[in-house]
Design an enzyme around this catalytic site. Structure first.
Site, PDB file in Angstrom:
ATOM      1  N   PRO A  38       0.834  -1.209   0.000  1.00 47.27           N
ATOM      2  CA  PRO A  38       0.000   0.000   0.000  1.00 47.27           C
ATOM      3  C   PRO A  38       0.864   1.252   0.000  1.00 47.27           C
ATOM      4  CG  PRO A  38       0.025  -1.013   2.176  1.00 47.27           C
ATOM      5  CD  PRO A  38       0.723  -1.971   1.253  1.00 47.27           C
ATOM      6  N   THR A  40       0.316   5.609  -0.273  1.00 48.31           N
ATOM      7  CA  THR A  40      -0.521   6.804  -0.422  1.00 48.31           C
ATOM      8  C   THR A  40      -0.096   7.555  -1.670  1.00 48.31           C
ATOM      9  OG1 THR A  40      -0.839   7.007   1.959  1.00 48.31           O
ATOM     10  CG2 THR A  40      -1.184   8.987   0.645  1.00 48.31           C
ATOM     11  N   GLN A 113      -6.674  -1.450   1.703  1.00 49.71           N
ATOM     12  CA  GLN A 113      -6.116  -1.209   3.034  1.00 49.71           C
ATOM     13  C   GLN A 113      -7.007  -0.212   3.765  1.00 49.71           C
ATOM     14  OE1 GLN A 113      -2.716   1.289   4.207  1.00 49.71           O
ATOM     15  NE2 GLN A 113      -1.705  -0.604   4.837  1.00 49.71           N
ATOM     16  N   HIS A 187      -4.770  -1.400   8.519  1.00 51.43           N
ATOM     17  CA  HIS A 187      -3.495  -0.702   8.690  1.00 51.43           C
ATOM     18  C   HIS A 187      -3.224  -0.589  10.184  1.00 51.43           C
ATOM     19  CE1 HIS A 187      -0.038   1.588   7.956  1.00 51.43           C
ATOM     20  NE2 HIS A 187      -0.501   2.508   7.130  1.00 51.43           N
ATOM     21  N   GLY A 188      -2.415  -1.530  10.689  1.00 54.07           N
ATOM     22  CA  GLY A 188      -2.052  -1.528  12.095  1.00 54.07           C
ATOM     23  C   GLY A 188      -0.652  -1.017  12.333  1.00 54.07           C
ATOM     24  N   ALA A 189      -0.100  -0.307  11.354  1.00 52.45           N
ATOM     25  CA  ALA A 189       1.309   0.085  11.378  1.00 52.45           C
ATOM     26  C   ALA A 189       1.470   1.598  11.323  1.00 52.45           C
ATOM     27  CB  ALA A 189       2.034  -0.561  10.187  1.00 52.45           C
ATOM     28  N   TYR A 192      -0.518   5.048  12.947  1.00 54.99           N
ATOM     29  CA  TYR A 192      -1.940   5.380  12.822  1.00 54.99           C
ATOM     30  C   TYR A 192      -2.727   4.730  13.978  1.00 54.99           C
ATOM     31  CZ  TYR A 192      -0.237   7.263   8.480  1.00 54.99           C
ATOM     32  OH  TYR A 192       0.482   8.004   7.564  1.00 54.99           O
ATOM     33  N   GLY A 327       7.187  -1.807  -2.538  1.00 52.63           N
ATOM     34  CA  GLY A 327       6.493  -0.535  -2.544  1.00 52.63           C
ATOM     35  C   GLY A 327       6.908   0.348  -3.695  1.00 52.63           C
ATOM     36  N   ARG A 328       7.880   1.241  -3.432  1.00 51.34           N
ATOM     37  CA  ARG A 328       8.228   2.257  -4.432  1.00 51.34           C
ATOM     38  C   ARG A 328       8.660   1.678  -5.773  1.00 51.34           C
ATOM     39  NH1 ARG A 328      12.446   5.382  -0.983  1.00 51.34           N
ATOM     40  NH2 ARG A 328      12.422   3.386   0.126  1.00 51.34           N
TER      41      ARG A 328
END
Length: 372
Positions: A38, A40, A113, A187-189, A192, A327-328
């Site tokens: 995931p 943003t 997510q 999203h438990g990371a 947040y 990711g990226r």
């Protein structure tokens, strides 16, 4: 809640035979072990609506074994950043259907997510005072429609309000399935709301949601349990960042905290746990041994200097992860799976376009076979 036994995994499961072999995840058959993490991108339309460009973006990357979408807020008060999408209105659900349809038409699979920002928000973004476990602001500045501003002091949730926010993940999960998503990742990371409850400095509560390890994991467990009740265990995963310090959160006794949490999650049997490399290998390997289910491993620190590469993926597959998230690398390489498989060069994305909006740096990267 008690510590679960840590023991070696079944080697037939932890040595999966390569990044490009298939894997059965819940009710899905993944063609490879590559997960799009995931990220943003802040491209949603007003009202938290998904857009046609978002459909193009995710469909371009549908060769991933699994896509996990950007964080999607489960409520207005759960919104962290401007320009992010939601899953709490009928209009938002309708806007996501072309996205999931496009991914499925290209042969892909996609989880949403679900991200409740908690204290990492601002009244200028939502029109509401953010909420959190305690009246302690996040460290640093948060994004707002007019630019970065100091993180505000959140309103501490009353004990009777906490279950409502745990259930908001489940409500969004129902809407996600209605919108065509194959499942959801909580999203438990990364500092947040779930992460805030796990923390010792964002969570100063003295009720059943604070203090002891057993109490600090309670919110995460209730959110997962509610989501599983809503959409089923096979459609539910969670992402965790053990020892992470995003937005100023601090954790104590990380091995114990996460072993207890994983023990509680194990009895619920979610589809997977998604771990970030936010602590040392010794702790991560102990958590691998403690977790009896599917592990998605993000081998490098999110937003750190390194990007996950083939060597990182192969290493963690050998250490017992079933799936590896990138990711990226997916931003500038929509055909990342094919590039990894063929040992082809990877393009580098333009960091200035991460969040600025528009199609440039979003859907304008090409596949290698097209001259990317």
């Amino acid at each position: 809640m008690t510590l679960i036994e840590t023991h070696p995994q079944d080697t037939s499961r932890t040595r999966p035979g390569g990044l490009f072999t298939g894997y059965r995840l819940g009710g899905l058959t993944l063609p490879n072990r590559v997960v799009m993490a995931p990220m943003t991108r802040a491209r949603a339309a007003a009202g938290g609506l998904a857009t046609p460009s978002m459909a193009t973006y995710y469909a371009q990357r549908a060769t991933a074994g699994l896509i996990v979408s950007e964080g999607v807020q489960p409520s207005l008060i759960g919104q962290s950043n401007p320009g992010t999408p939601g899953l709490y209105t009928d209009e938002q659900v309708a806007s996501w259907r072309p996205v999931t349809d496009a991914v499925h038409a290209n042969g892909g699979r996609i989880f949403a997510q679900i991200m409740h920002g908690g204290r990492v928000s601002h009244p200028d973004t939502t029109g509401l005072v953010p909420v959190g476990p305690s009246a302690v602001p996040a460290a640093g500045e948060v994004f707002t429609p007019t630019g970065p501003q100091a993180a505000p002091v959140p309103r501490a949730l009353e004990t009777g309000e906490v279950p409502e926010h745990a259930r908001s993940y489940a409500s969004a999960a129902r809407r996600a399935v209605d919108a065509g998503f194959d499942g959801v990742e909580l999203h438990g990371a990364n500092g947040y709301l779930i992460s805030q409850f796990l923390s010792i400095n964002a969570n100063l509560r003295t009720d059943r949601y604070g203090g002891s390890v057993a109490n600090r994991v309670r919110f995460a467990v209730e959110a997962v349990e509610a989501t599983i009740d809503a959409v089923g265990a096979e459609r539910t995963g969670i992402r965790l960042s053990p020892g992470g310090t995003f937005w100023g959160v601090e954790e104590k006794d990380v091995p114990e905290l996460y072993t207890v949490l994983l023990g509680e999650l194990a009895r619920l049997e979610p589809a997977y746990v998604h771990l970030e490399a936010t602590t040392d290998d010794e702790v991560l390997l102990a958590l691998r041994r403690a977790w009896p289910g599917t592990l998605i491993m993000n081998p490098v620190l999110p937003l750190g200097p390194a990007r996950t590469g083939r060597a990182d993926a192969d290493r963690w597959l050998g250490l017992g992860a079933e799936l590896i998230s990138f990711g990226r690398s997916f931003i500038a390489n929509p055909d990342l799976v094919e590039r990894l498989r063929g040992g082809l060069p990877l393009e580098t994305e333009d960091a200035a376009t991460y969040y600025q909006g528009g199609d440039t740096g979003y859907v304008t990267y090409s596949s290698y076979r097209h001259g990317g």
